[in-house]
Design an enzyme around this catalytic site. Structure first.
Site, PDB file in Angstrom:
ATOM      1  N   ARG A 105      11.556  20.606  -3.323  1.00  0.00           N
ATOM      2  CA  ARG A 105      12.518  20.428  -1.831  1.00  0.00           C
ATOM      3  C   ARG A 105      12.171  21.488  -1.017  1.00  0.00           C
ATOM      4  NH1 ARG A 105      18.848  19.310  -2.933  1.00  0.00           N
ATOM      5  NH2 ARG A 105      18.508  18.865  -0.888  1.00  0.00           N
ATOM      6  N   CYS A 139      10.178  28.550  -4.105  1.00  0.00           N
ATOM      7  CA  CYS A 139       8.715  28.089  -3.754  1.00  0.00           C
ATOM      8  C   CYS A 139       8.795  27.059  -2.420  1.00  0.00           C
ATOM      9  CB  CYS A 139       8.222  27.245  -5.029  1.00  0.00           C
ATOM     10  SG  CYS A 139       7.390  25.689  -4.703  1.00  0.00           S
ATOM     11  N   ASP A 188      22.752  10.122  -1.846  1.00  0.00           N
ATOM     12  CA  ASP A 188      23.704  10.908  -2.369  1.00  0.00           C
ATOM     13  C   ASP A 188      24.652   9.742  -2.990  1.00  0.00           C
ATOM     14  OD1 ASP A 188      22.634  13.443  -1.808  1.00  0.00           O
ATOM     15  OD2 ASP A 188      24.038  14.072  -0.369  1.00  0.00           O
ATOM     16  N   ARG A 205      30.793  21.409  -7.621  1.00  0.00           N
ATOM     17  CA  ARG A 205      30.118  21.687  -6.355  1.00  0.00           C
ATOM     18  C   ARG A 205      30.534  20.931  -5.300  1.00  0.00           C
ATOM     19  NH1 ARG A 205      24.419  21.268  -6.877  1.00  0.00           N
ATOM     20  NH2 ARG A 205      24.538  21.603  -4.667  1.00  0.00           N
TER      21      ARG A 205
HETATM   22  C1  UD1 Z   1      21.000  16.919   2.949  1.00  0.00           C
HETATM   23  C2  UD1 Z   1      22.124  17.047   1.868  1.00  0.00           C
HETATM   24  C3  UD1 Z   1      22.030  16.526   0.888  1.00  0.00           C
HETATM   25  C4  UD1 Z   1      21.488  15.045   0.836  1.00  0.00           C
HETATM   26  C5  UD1 Z   1      20.014  15.104   1.969  1.00  0.00           C
HETATM   27  C6  UD1 Z   1      19.544  13.666   2.089  1.00  0.00           C
HETATM   28  C7  UD1 Z   1      23.708  18.909   2.887  1.00  0.00           C
HETATM   29  C8  UD1 Z   1      24.193  20.276   2.420  1.00  0.00           C
HETATM   30  N1  UD1 Z   1      22.818  18.559   1.740  1.00  0.00           N
HETATM   31  O1  UD1 Z   1      20.141  17.951   2.091  1.00  0.00           O
HETATM   32  O2  UD1 Z   1      23.226  16.217   0.187  1.00  0.00           O
HETATM   33  O3  UD1 Z   1      20.906  14.486  -0.335  1.00  0.00           O
HETATM   34  O4  UD1 Z   1      20.641  15.827   2.915  1.00  0.00           O
HETATM   35  O5  UD1 Z   1      20.702  13.141   2.862  1.00  0.00           O
HETATM   36  O6  UD1 Z   1      23.849  18.458   3.769  1.00  0.00           O
HETATM   37  N2  UD1 Z   1      11.967  17.854   3.287  1.00  0.00           N
HETATM   38  C9  UD1 Z   1      10.820  18.433   3.468  1.00  0.00           C
HETATM   39  N3  UD1 Z   1      10.497  19.383   4.013  1.00  0.00           N
HETATM   40  C10 UD1 Z   1      11.527  20.323   4.434  1.00  0.00           C
HETATM   41  C11 UD1 Z   1      13.096  19.615   4.469  1.00  0.00           C
HETATM   42  C12 UD1 Z   1      12.998  18.438   3.674  1.00  0.00           C
HETATM   43  O7  UD1 Z   1       9.593  17.697   3.221  1.00  0.00           O
HETATM   44  O8  UD1 Z   1      11.335  21.169   5.284  1.00  0.00           O
HETATM   45  C13 UD1 Z   1      12.060  16.752   2.514  1.00  0.00           C
HETATM   46  C14 UD1 Z   1      12.816  17.017   1.315  1.00  0.00           C
HETATM   47  O9  UD1 Z   1      11.985  17.084   0.323  1.00  0.00           O
HETATM   48  C15 UD1 Z   1      13.359  15.274   1.165  1.00  0.00           C
HETATM   49  C16 UD1 Z   1      13.806  14.840   2.590  1.00  0.00           C
HETATM   50  O10 UD1 Z   1      12.956  15.675   3.287  1.00  0.00           O
HETATM   51  O11 UD1 Z   1      12.245  14.448   0.566  1.00  0.00           O
HETATM   52  C17 UD1 Z   1      15.037  14.980   2.923  1.00  0.00           C
HETATM   53  O12 UD1 Z   1      15.629  16.239   2.761  1.00  0.00           O
HETATM   54  P1  UD1 Z   1      16.717  16.960   3.780  1.00  0.00           P
HETATM   55  O13 UD1 Z   1      17.115  15.882   4.833  1.00  0.00           O
HETATM   56  O14 UD1 Z   1      16.170  18.071   4.433  1.00  0.00           O
HETATM   57  O15 UD1 Z   1      17.891  17.194   2.774  1.00  0.00           O
HETATM   58  P2  UD1 Z   1      18.777  18.511   2.680  1.00  0.00           P
HETATM   59  O16 UD1 Z   1      19.133  18.797   4.150  1.00  0.00           O
HETATM   60  O17 UD1 Z   1      18.172  19.491   1.995  1.00  0.00           O
END
Ligand code: UD1
Length: 424
Positions: free
Chosen positions: A126, A121, A309, A402
């Protein structure tokens, strides 16, 4: 099915080596796609997420050869010369959300990519809207049909991108797409996490021209070709932080080898407030604790703020700390799921939206608890088990696997009574 069975009460004593970082190796593996030459990655952590990423690469036609160095650490030799498809296997993407940043790398080298929505989704809990809009700004055309995202481009072109939020994954995806784009890309409000710096360093060894990682502005000058490179994965600051919390809870003395302590300022500051004595010397860090931990307030933020984390692990600490702690989760919407499991062990936790209030108890009691799909929550349950009276069984160990390499083996070296057992 497997569970970890812990008999709590032993202090931690000893030395362990921190593994290569999960959140660094996953984008590094994606980046190997950007050339047709072989790359070599050292200090690869043997984690379930890494195994899934390897399977995804192999499914694309990439050859990944595994070797061991003289200390037994894992080396991956990744040869992406004969990639046979740019469609990522949906059965495998389902197992790992991080596969989203394969899109930038595949678009960069092949100008096309097909991937399923991680979690199915777009604007869910996320979301991947930042990934999608950034790739579109770089000139990709994305269409969606039946849960698949089809991305293609005639030529990616450098541009200015302003991220609404400093998303780690979106920043990495942009970097991988922009290194082979025509012209210059500037990313404003980029994520500043150390893993971004590690990715920049690998990309530049491959011949890319990326600068600014670690600050909120990245500048990427596109090049026409990249080459194979060799790189040692940076140490895992979250694994290190988890063990530091462990000794702060149990008492004792822990030395950690293979640490970048300047990546860990926020964690070190909080654990010092809780009463831990922390010393650093080069890539060695020592934590000593001789008293009951004091309550701490934690607010998670993007780097250099306190890492989300590590939030669940701090909650475990707060459960046995002297006084009342307040934890505020600012990065993710729903990251207090583990609180229910802590309550089964006697913890006193109230949650309200993004805030948790924890009244520290002198002792937790052993119970059967379940790690859910948040792997950090699973590790936090193990931490609670270290100080609980009696026996704690943590189910759902596959989630912990993981992101933690041989967690129970490392804890056993430190004097913890812990076993991995099968159960039906
Ligand atoms: C990465 C880490 C994860 C960590 C997170 C935040 C990896 C593989 N995983 O996850 O362990 O918890 O950073 O430090 O490196 N968001 C949006 N739109 C997007 C993308 C993100 O709104 O397109 C929001 C998410 O919902 C969240 C925030 O941005 O609230 C941070 O997410 P993000 O930094 O993207 O985390 P990940 O890269 O998924």
């Amino acid at each position: 099915m497997e569970k970890l069975v812990i008999r709590g009460g032993n202090p931690i004593q000893g030395t362990i080596r921190v593994s290569g970082a999960k959140n660094a190796i996953l984008p590094l593996l994606a980046a190997t796609i950007l050339t047709e030459e072989e790359s070599i990655l050292y200090d690869v952590p043997n984690l379930r997420d890494v195994r899934v990423m390897k399977e995804i690469l192999e499914d694309l036609g990439i050859v990944v050869r595994e070797q061991r160095d003289h200390q037994g650490k894992l080396i991956f030799r990744v040869n992406p010369k004969n990639i046979t498809t740019t469609a990522v296997n949906p059965n495998l993407t389902e197992k790992m959300r991080s596969s989203i940043f394969l899109m930038g790398a595949l678009l960069g080298r092949f100008k096309e990519a097909t991937i399923t929505y991680p979690g199915g989704c777009l604007i869910g809990p996320r979301p991947i809207n930042l990934h999608i809009s950034s790739l579109e700004q770089l000139g990709a055309i994305l269409t969606e049909e039946a849960g698949f995202i089809y991305a293609r481009t005639d030529q990616l072109k450098g541009t200015e991108i302003h991220l609404d939020m400093p998303s780690v994954g979106a920043t990495e995806n942009i970097m991988m797409a922009a290194v082979l784009a025509k012209g210059r890309t500037v990313v404003h409000n980029a994520a500043k996490e150390p893993e971004i710096v590690d990715l920049q360093s690998f990309l530049n060894k491959m011949g890319a021209r990326v600068e600014g990682a670690g600050t909120d502005t990245l500048r990427i000058q596109g090049v026409s070709k990249l080459y194979g490179a060799e790189h040692r994965v940076m140490p895992d600051r979250i694994e290190a932080g988890t063990f530091m919390v462990a000794v702060t809870m149990t008492g004792g003395k822990l030395s950690l080898e293979n640490i970048c302590s300047y990546h860990m300022e926020a964690i070190i500051a909080k654990l010092r407030k809780a009463g831990a004595k922390i010393q650093r010397q080069g890539d060695l860090l020592t934590v000593e604790m001789n008293e009951r931990p004091k309550a701490i307030d934690v607010k998670t933020m993007p780097y250099p703020g306190f890492p989300t984390d590590m939030q669940n692990q701090m909650m475990a600490l707060a459960c046995v700390a002297e006084g009342t702690s307040v934890i505020t989760e600012n990065v993710f919407d729903n990251r207090f799921k583990v609180a229910d499991e802590f309550r089964r062990m006697g913890a006193q936790i109230q949650t309200d939206g993004r805030i948790a209030i924890i009244r520290g108890a002198k002792r937790l009691s052993g119970a059967t608890v379940r790690a859910s799909d948040d792997l950090r929550g699973g590790a936090a349950l193990v931490l609670a088990g270290l100080v609980a009276e009696g026996v704690t069984s943590v189910l759902g160990v596959e989630h912990i696997d993981r992101g933690y390499e041989r967690l129970e083996e490392k804890l056993r070296v430190l004097g913890v009574e812990i076993e991995r057992l099968s159960w039906d």
